[in-house]
Write a protein that holds these residues in place. Structure first.
Motif, mmCIF file in Angstrom:
data_model
loop_
_atom_site.group_PDB
_atom_site.id
_atom_site.type_symbol
_atom_site.label_atom_id
_atom_site.label_comp_id
_atom_site.label_asym_id
_atom_site.label_seq_id
_atom_site.Cartn_x
_atom_site.Cartn_y
_atom_site.Cartn_z
ATOM 1 N N VAL A 1 57.991 45.709 33.674
ATOM 2 C CA VAL A 1 57.501 45.789 35.329
ATOM 3 C C VAL A 1 56.285 43.955 34.577
ATOM 4 O O VAL A 1 56.476 43.458 35.870
ATOM 5 C CB VAL A 1 56.833 47.241 35.797
ATOM 6 N N THR A 2 56.002 44.592 34.162
ATOM 7 C CA THR A 2 55.426 43.744 34.154
ATOM 8 C C THR A 2 55.107 42.365 33.645
ATOM 9 O O THR A 2 55.528 40.873 34.408
ATOM 10 C CB THR A 2 53.814 43.209 32.839
ATOM 11 N N VAL A 3 56.533 41.691 32.894
ATOM 12 C CA VAL A 3 56.989 40.895 33.025
ATOM 13 C C VAL A 3 58.606 40.075 34.117
ATOM 14 O O VAL A 3 58.282 38.730 34.422
ATOM 15 C CB VAL A 3 59.056 40.759 31.854
ATOM 16 N N LEU A 4 58.402 41.693 34.709
ATOM 17 C CA LEU A 4 59.139 40.688 36.262
ATOM 18 C C LEU A 4 58.424 40.375 37.307
ATOM 19 O O LEU A 4 58.964 39.307 37.859
ATOM 20 C CB LEU A 4 60.052 42.137 36.685
ATOM 21 N N SER A 5 56.625 41.023 37.399
ATOM 22 C CA SER A 5 56.052 40.883 38.089
ATOM 23 C C SER A 5 55.393 39.418 37.950
ATOM 24 O O SER A 5 55.206 38.688 39.027
ATOM 25 C CB SER A 5 54.918 42.215 38.691
ATOM 26 N N THR A 6 55.206 39.283 36.573
ATOM 27 C CA THR A 6 54.790 37.640 36.280
ATOM 28 C C THR A 6 56.009 36.682 36.611
ATOM 29 O O THR A 6 55.511 35.691 37.234
ATOM 30 C CB THR A 6 54.344 37.448 35.256
ATOM 31 N N ALA A 7 56.901 36.719 36.597
ATOM 32 C CA ALA A 7 58.343 36.036 36.403
ATOM 33 C C ALA A 7 58.119 35.694 38.140
ATOM 34 O O ALA A 7 58.082 34.350 38.565
ATOM 35 C CB ALA A 7 59.350 36.140 36.245
ATOM 36 N N LEU A 8 57.747 36.381 39.196
ATOM 37 C CA LEU A 8 58.093 36.748 40.235
ATOM 38 C C LEU A 8 56.952 36.278 41.275
ATOM 39 O O LEU A 8 56.909 35.225 42.185
ATOM 40 C CB LEU A 8 58.627 37.459 41.154
ATOM 41 N N TRP B 1 52.048 40.948 45.220
ATOM 42 C CA TRP B 1 51.766 40.365 45.660
ATOM 43 C C TRP B 1 49.253 40.643 46.554
ATOM 44 O O TRP B 1 49.196 39.712 46.479
ATOM 45 C CB TRP B 1 51.956 41.728 47.476
ATOM 46 N N LYS B 2 49.544 41.467 45.355
ATOM 47 C CA LYS B 2 47.804 41.228 44.440
ATOM 48 C C LYS B 2 47.773 40.180 43.972
ATOM 49 O O LYS B 2 47.175 39.055 44.432
ATOM 50 C CB LYS B 2 47.503 42.370 43.625
ATOM 51 N N GLN B 3 48.344 39.602 42.907
ATOM 52 C CA GLN B 3 48.253 38.282 42.254
ATOM 53 C C GLN B 3 48.678 36.667 42.375
ATOM 54 O O GLN B 3 48.486 36.064 41.916
ATOM 55 C CB GLN B 3 48.890 39.080 40.555
ATOM 56 N N MET C 1 47.852 42.390 35.318
ATOM 57 C CA MET C 1 48.747 43.728 35.859
ATOM 58 C C MET C 1 49.522 44.906 35.040
ATOM 59 O O MET C 1 49.209 45.906 34.615
ATOM 60 C CB MET C 1 50.162 42.937 36.104
ATOM 61 N N LEU C 2 48.689 43.997 33.041
ATOM 62 C CA LEU C 2 49.674 45.208 32.268
ATOM 63 C C LEU C 2 47.941 46.087 32.122
ATOM 64 O O LEU C 2 48.046 47.624 31.590
ATOM 65 C CB LEU C 2 48.763 44.402 30.624
ATOM 66 N N SER C 3 47.453 45.635 32.501
ATOM 67 C CA SER C 3 45.725 46.716 32.267
ATOM 68 C C SER C 3 45.085 47.218 33.457
ATOM 69 O O SER C 3 44.733 48.201 32.992
ATOM 70 C CB SER C 3 44.722 45.480 31.813
ATOM 71 N N ALA C 4 46.314 47.558 33.979
ATOM 72 C CA ALA C 4 46.286 47.949 36.030
ATOM 73 C C ALA C 4 46.324 49.338 36.011
ATOM 74 O O ALA C 4 47.163 50.339 35.659
ATOM 75 C CB ALA C 4 46.717 47.230 37.407
ATOM 76 N N LEU C 5 45.408 50.801 36.292
ATOM 77 C CA LEU C 5 45.512 51.528 36.453
ATOM 78 C C LEU C 5 45.936 52.713 37.325
ATOM 79 O O LEU C 5 46.799 53.104 37.879
ATOM 80 C CB LEU C 5 44.620 52.225 35.892
#
Length: 272
Positions: A58-65, A148-150, A207-211
Protein backbone atom coordinates in the motif's frame (compact mmCIF):
# COMPACT_ATOMS: atom_id res chain seq x y z
CA UNK A 1 29.07 26.39 18.79
CA UNK A 2 28.56 23.44 21.12
CA UNK A 3 26.18 25.50 23.26
CA UNK A 4 24.11 26.31 20.17
CA UNK A 5 24.00 22.67 19.09
CA UNK A 6 23.22 21.27 22.54
CA UNK A 7 19.44 21.99 22.59
CA UNK A 8 18.92 20.37 19.18
CA UNK A 9 21.09 17.36 20.04
CA UNK A 10 19.31 16.94 23.38
CA UNK A 11 15.90 17.11 21.68
CA UNK A 12 16.90 14.51 19.08
CA UNK A 13 18.30 12.26 21.81
CA UNK A 14 15.21 12.45 24.03
CA UNK A 15 12.56 12.24 21.32
CA UNK A 16 14.20 9.90 18.79
CA UNK A 17 17.35 8.09 19.93
CA UNK A 18 16.10 7.10 23.39
CA UNK A 19 12.69 5.79 22.16
CA UNK A 20 14.44 3.89 19.37
CA UNK A 21 16.78 2.24 21.87
CA UNK A 22 13.88 1.27 24.13
CA UNK A 23 11.95 -0.10 21.15
CA UNK A 24 14.88 -2.28 20.11
CA UNK A 25 15.26 -3.49 23.69
CA UNK A 26 11.63 -4.59 23.88
CA UNK A 27 11.73 -6.13 20.39
CA UNK A 28 14.65 -8.47 21.10
CA UNK A 29 13.90 -9.23 24.77
CA UNK A 30 11.98 -12.40 25.58
CA UNK A 31 9.89 -11.78 28.69
CA UNK A 32 9.23 -15.51 29.21
CA UNK A 33 12.85 -16.61 29.33
CA UNK A 34 14.40 -13.30 30.29
CA UNK A 35 16.93 -13.70 27.48
CA UNK A 36 17.50 -12.15 24.09
CA UNK A 37 16.26 -13.85 20.94
CA UNK A 38 14.07 -13.43 17.85
CA UNK A 39 10.93 -14.87 19.43
CA UNK A 40 8.97 -11.64 19.12
CA UNK A 41 9.83 -11.40 15.45
CA UNK A 42 8.80 -15.01 14.81
CA UNK A 43 5.47 -14.37 16.49
CA UNK A 44 5.03 -11.08 14.61
CA UNK A 45 5.61 -12.66 11.20
CA UNK A 46 3.46 -15.67 12.05
CA UNK A 47 0.50 -13.53 13.12
CA UNK A 48 0.89 -10.51 10.87
CA UNK A 49 2.87 -11.63 7.82
CA UNK A 50 -0.02 -10.69 5.54
CA UNK A 51 -0.32 -7.29 7.18
CA UNK A 52 3.40 -6.64 6.67
CA UNK A 53 3.05 -7.42 2.96
CA UNK A 54 -0.08 -5.27 2.72
CA UNK A 55 1.64 -2.35 4.45
CA UNK A 56 4.61 -2.51 2.11
CA UNK A 57 2.39 -2.80 -0.98
CA UNK A 58 0.00 0.00 0.00
CA UNK A 59 2.74 2.47 0.91
CA UNK A 60 4.83 1.76 -2.19
CA UNK A 61 1.79 1.99 -4.49
CA UNK A 62 0.57 5.18 -2.80
CA UNK A 63 4.04 6.73 -3.02
CA UNK A 64 4.30 5.89 -6.72
CA UNK A 65 0.90 7.42 -7.46
CA UNK A 66 1.77 10.51 -5.42
CA UNK A 67 4.99 10.86 -7.41
CA UNK A 68 3.33 10.56 -10.82
CA UNK A 69 0.40 12.85 -10.03
CA UNK A 70 2.48 15.48 -8.21
CA UNK A 71 4.95 15.71 -11.09
CA UNK A 72 2.06 16.02 -13.55
CA UNK A 73 0.35 18.77 -11.54
CA UNK A 74 3.58 20.66 -10.83
CA UNK A 75 4.57 20.34 -14.48
CA UNK A 76 1.28 21.80 -15.67
CA UNK A 77 1.47 24.62 -13.14
CA UNK A 78 4.96 25.40 -14.42
CA UNK A 79 4.51 24.84 -18.16
CA UNK A 80 0.77 25.32 -18.62
CA UNK A 81 -0.29 27.98 -21.07
CA UNK A 82 -3.94 28.30 -20.05
CA UNK A 83 -3.65 30.79 -17.20
CA UNK A 84 -7.21 30.27 -16.02
CA UNK A 85 -6.76 26.50 -15.79
CA UNK A 86 -3.42 26.97 -14.03
CA UNK A 87 -5.02 29.34 -11.49
CA UNK A 88 -7.95 27.00 -10.83
CA UNK A 89 -5.69 23.96 -10.45
CA UNK A 90 -3.30 25.87 -8.20
CA UNK A 91 -6.23 26.84 -5.98
CA UNK A 92 -7.89 23.42 -5.79
CA UNK A 93 -4.95 21.05 -5.27
CA UNK A 94 -3.95 22.62 -1.93
CA UNK A 95 -7.21 21.82 -0.13
CA UNK A 96 -6.26 18.43 1.40
CA UNK A 97 -3.01 19.94 2.74
CA UNK A 98 -4.82 21.51 5.71
CA UNK A 99 -7.01 18.48 6.55
CA UNK A 100 -5.75 16.11 9.30
CA UNK A 101 -5.48 12.40 8.54
CA UNK A 102 -8.29 11.52 10.94
CA UNK A 103 -10.66 13.94 9.18
CA UNK A 104 -9.58 12.66 5.76
CA UNK A 105 -10.28 9.09 6.88
CA UNK A 106 -13.75 10.02 8.12
CA UNK A 107 -14.51 11.80 4.85
CA UNK A 108 -13.45 8.75 2.86
CA UNK A 109 -15.62 6.46 5.00
CA UNK A 110 -18.71 8.31 3.79
CA UNK A 111 -17.38 8.87 0.28
CA UNK A 112 -16.20 5.32 -0.54
CA UNK A 113 -18.85 3.25 1.28
CA UNK A 114 -21.25 1.05 -0.69
CA UNK A 115 -24.00 3.62 -0.23
CA UNK A 116 -21.58 6.53 -0.14
CA UNK A 117 -21.35 9.65 -2.20
CA UNK A 118 -19.16 8.11 -4.92
CA UNK A 119 -21.52 5.23 -5.70
CA UNK A 120 -24.60 7.43 -5.43
CA UNK A 121 -23.10 9.85 -7.94
CA UNK A 122 -22.17 7.07 -10.34
CA UNK A 123 -25.63 5.51 -10.01
CA UNK A 124 -27.34 8.85 -10.66
CA UNK A 125 -25.26 9.19 -13.84
CA UNK A 126 -26.21 5.67 -14.91
CA UNK A 127 -22.61 4.47 -14.84
CA UNK A 128 -23.10 1.86 -12.10
CA UNK A 129 -26.00 -0.47 -11.48
CA UNK A 130 -27.24 -0.31 -7.83
CA UNK A 131 -26.86 -4.09 -7.50
CA UNK A 132 -23.24 -3.91 -8.66
CA UNK A 133 -22.16 -1.11 -6.35
CA UNK A 134 -19.19 -2.14 -4.19
CA UNK A 135 -17.54 -0.67 -1.14
CA UNK A 136 -13.98 0.59 -1.42
CA UNK A 137 -13.40 0.51 2.33
CA UNK A 138 -10.39 -1.77 2.08
CA UNK A 139 -6.79 -1.35 0.92
CA UNK A 140 -8.05 0.56 -2.12
CA UNK A 141 -9.69 3.13 0.11
CA UNK A 142 -6.44 3.51 2.05
CA UNK A 143 -4.52 4.13 -1.18
CA UNK A 144 -7.08 6.71 -2.34
CA UNK A 145 -6.97 8.47 1.04
CA UNK A 146 -3.18 8.50 1.20
CA UNK A 147 -2.80 9.82 -2.34
CA UNK A 148 -5.48 12.49 -1.87
CA UNK A 149 -3.92 13.62 1.42
CA UNK A 150 -0.23 13.58 0.46
CA UNK A 151 -0.53 14.85 -3.11
CA UNK A 152 -0.63 18.58 -2.18
CA UNK A 153 2.44 18.25 0.04
CA UNK A 154 4.55 16.60 -2.65
CA UNK A 155 3.22 18.92 -5.36
CA UNK A 156 4.06 22.00 -3.31
CA UNK A 157 7.68 20.90 -2.89
CA UNK A 158 8.14 19.89 -6.51
CA UNK A 159 6.35 22.95 -7.87
CA UNK A 160 8.56 25.21 -5.77
CA UNK A 161 11.69 23.55 -7.14
CA UNK A 162 10.40 23.90 -10.70
CA UNK A 163 9.54 27.57 -10.16
CA UNK A 164 13.10 28.25 -8.96
CA UNK A 165 14.63 26.86 -12.16
CA UNK A 166 16.25 28.95 -14.84
CA UNK A 167 13.57 28.97 -17.54
CA UNK A 168 16.01 29.68 -20.36
CA UNK A 169 16.56 25.97 -21.02
CA UNK A 170 12.80 25.35 -21.05
CA UNK A 171 12.20 28.22 -23.43
CA UNK A 172 15.04 27.03 -25.67
CA UNK A 173 13.59 23.52 -25.80
CA UNK A 174 10.11 24.87 -26.55
CA UNK A 175 11.58 27.11 -29.24
CA UNK A 176 13.17 24.10 -30.90
CA UNK A 177 9.80 22.36 -31.07
CA UNK A 178 9.76 20.26 -27.90
CA UNK A 179 6.27 19.72 -26.49
CA UNK A 180 5.37 20.35 -22.87
CA UNK A 181 5.56 16.67 -21.95
CA UNK A 182 8.99 16.24 -23.48
CA UNK A 183 10.25 19.45 -21.87
CA UNK A 184 8.93 18.23 -18.52
CA UNK A 185 10.52 14.77 -18.74
CA UNK A 186 13.84 15.68 -20.36
CA UNK A 187 14.55 19.23 -19.17
CA UNK A 188 12.63 20.00 -15.98
CA UNK A 189 12.43 16.67 -14.17
CA UNK A 190 16.19 15.86 -14.21
CA UNK A 191 16.92 19.23 -12.59
CA UNK A 192 14.42 18.79 -9.74
CA UNK A 193 14.85 15.06 -9.12
CA UNK A 194 16.52 15.67 -5.73
CA UNK A 195 13.41 17.51 -4.54
CA UNK A 196 11.21 14.78 -6.00
CA UNK A 197 13.05 12.16 -3.97
CA UNK A 198 12.70 14.27 -0.82
CA UNK A 199 8.96 14.63 -1.38
CA UNK A 200 8.52 10.91 -2.03
CA UNK A 201 10.59 9.77 0.96
CA UNK A 202 8.74 12.12 3.32
CA UNK A 203 5.40 10.99 1.89
CA UNK A 204 6.39 7.33 2.23
CA UNK A 205 7.36 7.71 5.89
CA UNK A 206 4.25 9.76 6.67
CA UNK A 207 1.91 7.19 5.13
CA UNK A 208 3.78 4.32 6.76
CA UNK A 209 3.24 5.86 10.21
CA UNK A 210 -0.44 6.79 9.79
CA UNK A 211 -2.80 5.06 12.22
CA UNK A 212 -6.18 6.74 11.78
CA UNK A 213 -6.55 6.03 8.04
CA UNK A 214 -6.19 2.20 8.07
CA UNK A 215 -8.05 1.97 11.37
CA UNK A 216 -11.07 3.90 10.06
CA UNK A 217 -11.07 2.90 6.38
CA UNK A 218 -10.26 -0.83 6.47
CA UNK A 219 -13.24 -2.67 7.90
CA UNK A 220 -11.55 -6.02 8.53
CA UNK A 221 -8.36 -7.98 8.05
CA UNK A 222 -5.69 -7.79 6.67
CA UNK A 223 -4.80 -4.32 7.86
CA UNK A 224 -1.66 -2.22 8.29
CA UNK A 225 1.13 -2.44 10.84
CA UNK A 226 0.19 0.65 12.82
CA UNK A 227 -3.20 -0.90 13.64
CA UNK A 228 -1.53 -4.16 14.64
CA UNK A 229 0.90 -2.36 16.94
CA UNK A 230 -1.88 -0.44 18.63
CA UNK A 231 -3.90 -3.65 18.98
CA UNK A 232 -1.03 -5.61 20.59
CA UNK A 233 -0.40 -2.86 23.14
CA UNK A 234 -3.99 -1.89 23.98
CA UNK A 235 -5.53 -5.37 23.96
CA UNK A 236 -2.71 -7.63 25.17
CA UNK A 237 -0.06 -5.35 26.66
CA UNK A 238 2.36 -7.20 24.38
CA UNK A 239 5.11 -4.62 23.91
CA UNK A 240 7.54 -7.20 22.55
CA UNK A 241 5.56 -8.08 19.41
CA UNK A 242 4.42 -4.47 19.01
CA UNK A 243 8.03 -3.26 18.99
CA UNK A 244 9.04 -6.07 16.66
CA UNK A 245 6.44 -4.81 14.21
CA UNK A 246 7.77 -1.30 14.81
CA UNK A 247 11.26 -2.54 13.94
CA UNK A 248 9.89 -3.94 10.67
CA UNK A 249 8.31 -0.56 9.94
CA UNK A 250 11.60 1.16 10.80
CA UNK A 251 13.40 -1.18 8.39
CA UNK A 252 11.02 -0.20 5.59
CA UNK A 253 11.75 3.46 6.28
CA UNK A 254 15.46 2.70 6.40
CA UNK A 255 15.34 1.05 2.98
CA UNK A 256 13.65 4.15 1.54
CA UNK A 257 16.24 6.42 3.17
CA UNK A 258 19.10 4.24 1.92
CA UNK A 259 17.75 4.35 -1.61
CA UNK A 260 17.56 8.16 -1.48
CA UNK A 261 21.10 8.48 -0.05
CA UNK A 262 22.43 6.09 -2.67
CA UNK A 263 20.73 8.09 -5.41
CA UNK A 264 22.17 11.34 -4.08
CA UNK A 265 25.70 9.94 -3.92
CA UNK A 266 25.36 8.49 -7.42
CA UNK A 267 24.42 11.92 -8.76
CA UNK A 268 27.54 13.40 -7.16
CA UNK A 269 25.86 15.79 -4.71
CA UNK A 270 25.25 15.61 -0.98
CA UNK A 271 21.65 14.69 -0.09
CA UNK A 272 19.43 17.36 1.39
Amino acid sequence: MLALLAPAVLMVGLLFVYPLGMSLTYAFHNELTGGWDLGNFSKAFALYGGDIALTAGVTVLSTALVGVLSIAIAGYLTLGENQRAVAILGWIYRWPLFIPFVVAAQLMRTFLAKNGMLNNTLMSLGLVDPLNAVSLLDWRGVVITFVWKQLPFATLLICGAMAAMDRSMIESARGLGAGRLRALLEIVLPQVQATVWVALILSFVTMLSALSVPMMVIAGSPTMLTVDMAWRVNSYGDYGVANALGFVSFTMSGVAAWFYLRQGLRDGRPPK
